[in-house]
Design an enzyme around this catalytic site. Sequence first.
Site, PDB file in Angstrom:
ATOM      1  N   ASN A  22       0.915  -1.131   0.007  1.00 40.82           N
ATOM      2  CA  ASN A  22       0.039  -0.041   0.130  1.00 40.82           C
ATOM      3  C   ASN A  22       0.766   1.148   0.040  1.00 40.82           C
ATOM      4  O   ASN A  22       1.571   1.593   1.046  1.00 40.82           O
ATOM      5  CB  ASN A  22      -0.903  -0.138   1.194  1.00 40.82           C
ATOM      6  CG  ASN A  22      -2.150   1.020   1.250  1.00 40.82           C
ATOM      7  OD1 ASN A  22      -1.887   2.238   0.278  1.00 40.82           O
ATOM      8  ND2 ASN A  22      -2.759   1.061   2.329  1.00 40.82           N
ATOM      9  N   ARG A 107      -2.303  -2.247  -3.579  1.00 41.22           N
ATOM     10  CA  ARG A 107      -3.528  -1.367  -3.545  1.00 41.22           C
ATOM     11  C   ARG A 107      -3.531  -0.197  -4.476  1.00 41.22           C
ATOM     12  O   ARG A 107      -2.850   0.458  -4.400  1.00 41.22           O
ATOM     13  CB  ARG A 107      -3.677  -1.053  -1.889  1.00 41.22           C
ATOM     14  CG  ARG A 107      -4.970  -0.100  -1.598  1.00 41.22           C
ATOM     15  CD  ARG A 107      -5.213   0.731  -0.530  1.00 41.22           C
ATOM     16  NE  ARG A 107      -6.387   1.528  -0.380  1.00 41.22           N
ATOM     17  CZ  ARG A 107      -6.383   2.529   0.420  1.00 41.22           C
ATOM     18  NH1 ARG A 107      -5.466   3.083   0.765  1.00 41.22           N
ATOM     19  NH2 ARG A 107      -7.404   3.264   0.491  1.00 41.22           N
ATOM     20  N   HIS A 196     -13.193   2.415  -0.327  1.00 41.75           N
ATOM     21  CA  HIS A 196     -13.240   1.262   0.806  1.00 41.75           C
ATOM     22  C   HIS A 196     -13.658   0.015   0.219  1.00 41.75           C
ATOM     23  O   HIS A 196     -14.223  -0.716   1.011  1.00 41.75           O
ATOM     24  CB  HIS A 196     -14.014   1.862   1.860  1.00 41.75           C
ATOM     25  CG  HIS A 196     -13.436   2.910   2.773  1.00 41.75           C
ATOM     26  ND1 HIS A 196     -14.142   3.868   3.262  1.00 41.75           N
ATOM     27  CD2 HIS A 196     -12.100   3.214   2.851  1.00 41.75           C
ATOM     28  CE1 HIS A 196     -13.452   4.642   3.805  1.00 41.75           C
ATOM     29  NE2 HIS A 196     -12.347   4.604   3.604  1.00 41.75           N
ATOM     30  N   ARG A 257     -13.299  15.093   7.394  1.00 38.91           N
ATOM     31  CA  ARG A 257     -14.064  15.360   6.227  1.00 38.91           C
ATOM     32  C   ARG A 257     -15.577  15.727   6.476  1.00 38.91           C
ATOM     33  O   ARG A 257     -16.103  14.916   7.527  1.00 38.91           O
ATOM     34  CB  ARG A 257     -13.966  14.216   5.053  1.00 38.91           C
ATOM     35  CG  ARG A 257     -12.627  14.048   4.782  1.00 38.91           C
ATOM     36  CD  ARG A 257     -12.682  12.916   3.617  1.00 38.91           C
ATOM     37  NE  ARG A 257     -11.279  12.123   3.152  1.00 38.91           N
ATOM     38  CZ  ARG A 257     -11.056  10.974   3.150  1.00 38.91           C
ATOM     39  NH1 ARG A 257     -11.965  10.184   3.437  1.00 38.91           N
ATOM     40  NH2 ARG A 257      -9.747  10.589   3.053  1.00 38.91           N
ATOM     41  N   ASP A 298     -10.780  11.671  17.324  1.00 39.40           N
ATOM     42  CA  ASP A 298     -10.468  10.384  17.836  1.00 39.40           C
ATOM     43  C   ASP A 298     -11.873   9.977  18.744  1.00 39.40           C
ATOM     44  O   ASP A 298     -12.164  11.020  19.720  1.00 39.40           O
ATOM     45  CB  ASP A 298      -9.344  10.611  18.902  1.00 39.40           C
ATOM     46  CG  ASP A 298      -9.011   9.232  19.527  1.00 39.40           C
ATOM     47  OD1 ASP A 298     -10.070   8.412  19.587  1.00 39.40           O
ATOM     48  OD2 ASP A 298      -7.951   8.768  19.688  1.00 39.40           O
ATOM     49  N   GLU A 400      -8.251  -5.443   4.959  1.00 40.67           N
ATOM     50  CA  GLU A 400      -8.312  -5.103   3.622  1.00 40.67           C
ATOM     51  C   GLU A 400      -7.018  -5.724   3.061  1.00 40.67           C
ATOM     52  O   GLU A 400      -6.989  -6.160   1.840  1.00 40.67           O
ATOM     53  CB  GLU A 400      -8.025  -3.831   3.687  1.00 40.67           C
ATOM     54  CG  GLU A 400      -9.586  -2.982   3.683  1.00 40.67           C
ATOM     55  CD  GLU A 400      -9.202  -1.570   4.035  1.00 40.67           C
ATOM     56  OE1 GLU A 400      -9.551  -0.816   2.945  1.00 40.67           O
ATOM     57  OE2 GLU A 400      -9.036  -1.089   4.989  1.00 40.67           O
TER      58      GLU A 400
END
Length: 427
Positions: A22, A107, A196, A257, A298, A400
């Site tokens: 990745n 990825r 995702h 975001r 968090d 993943e």
Amino acid sequence: MTATAASTASTTPAATRVLVLNSGSSSVKYQLLDMRDGTRLAVGLVERIGEQTSRLVHTAPAGPNAGTRERTDPVPDHGAALKAMGEELAQDGLGLDSPELAAIGHRVVHGGQRFTAPTVVDDEVLAEIERLVPVAPLHNPANITGIRTARALRPDLPQVAVFDTAFHTTMPEHAARYAIDTGTADTYRIRRYGFHGTSHAYVSRRAAELLGRSPEDVNVIVLHLGNGASASAVAGGRCVDTSMGLTPLEGLVMGTRSGDLDPAVIFHLGRVAEMSLDEIDALLNKRSGLIGLCGDNDMREIRRRIGEGDRAALLAFEIYVHRLRKYIGAYYAVLGRVDAVVFTAGVGENAAEVREAAIAGLEELGLVLDAELNAVRSGEPRLVSPAHARVAVAVVPTDEELEIARQTFALIGNTTIGNTPTGEFHA
């Protein structure tokens, strides 16, 4: 076959390992897996590439060198990063020159409409990934660098691109299209791609297994809740809608975001606040979401602050959960029948309070939690709804890297080098 050749063939180990890469703009995450049972043979991270403070952290879970090692010598570029990674693997007897290494899986964040499945990389495929850079300027360039570096390091080995967007290419056009001029949309590749995807694919399949049913028989709403967050509606193993769109900015409230937003906010900020497009981009991607609402992204810290009576933290939590509930309801309507709502990723797997708040009040939809089951901390897939619930609520830890490795190995199988199959690539 001569006796010598037969003897050599019988002693050559099977190629059953997949290296997963990745590659980011200044980092490389890697895992080496044995595909006979999915065992992780090594896990590592090279970060701050190109800086004097570069760092490599390498972990071997088993063997004579089991444990974690760290090195801090400068890593000038991705080539040096992969070389350093190879040295660490070799120290554990897992070198990149091993005949047991079957392929390298990469990825790749954006595959557009053309890549609907994992694909063996050749020059044509790499050129098409480059053509997608305008719709993924923050991610695809780094992914391309990783692929090029790995191809130079092992040109004889299949390099497989696994795309975050591929799982969502099954969305029907009425879900994937924005309601804007079709000529403009087609010219500039403007549509909803989703992200995702490897996580949504893995988790929806594992959820079906948890229910003891085939993925083709199950309708699932997957909530991938990390610092980035996305939802998907999966009908019979195929994605029919997802919350992220042209970019990962659309959809749920995330760590930094905004998620869904009236597009006119951008015009307003440009005209009234006289902000540039780059400033607005930074605001919505890096200074919005939870961190914009309360200064923390968090969830553990937000919950701690709520416990101390912090009203900004409480409002941020309520906005976050409200958006989640809207998507659960919307995807319930899209699917018509829902067999499970599944939580995954860092927040989804670990924040029992988020799961509780998201499901509360949805009893009329057949959704209810078991408080004791929901409070259990576990790394295993599990149900957190009572046995009598009409719709299951589950927690399924995502993986993943394992999904990338599985897709890579399934594509190349045990074919010999030089007889490389290809995935789906629609020109």
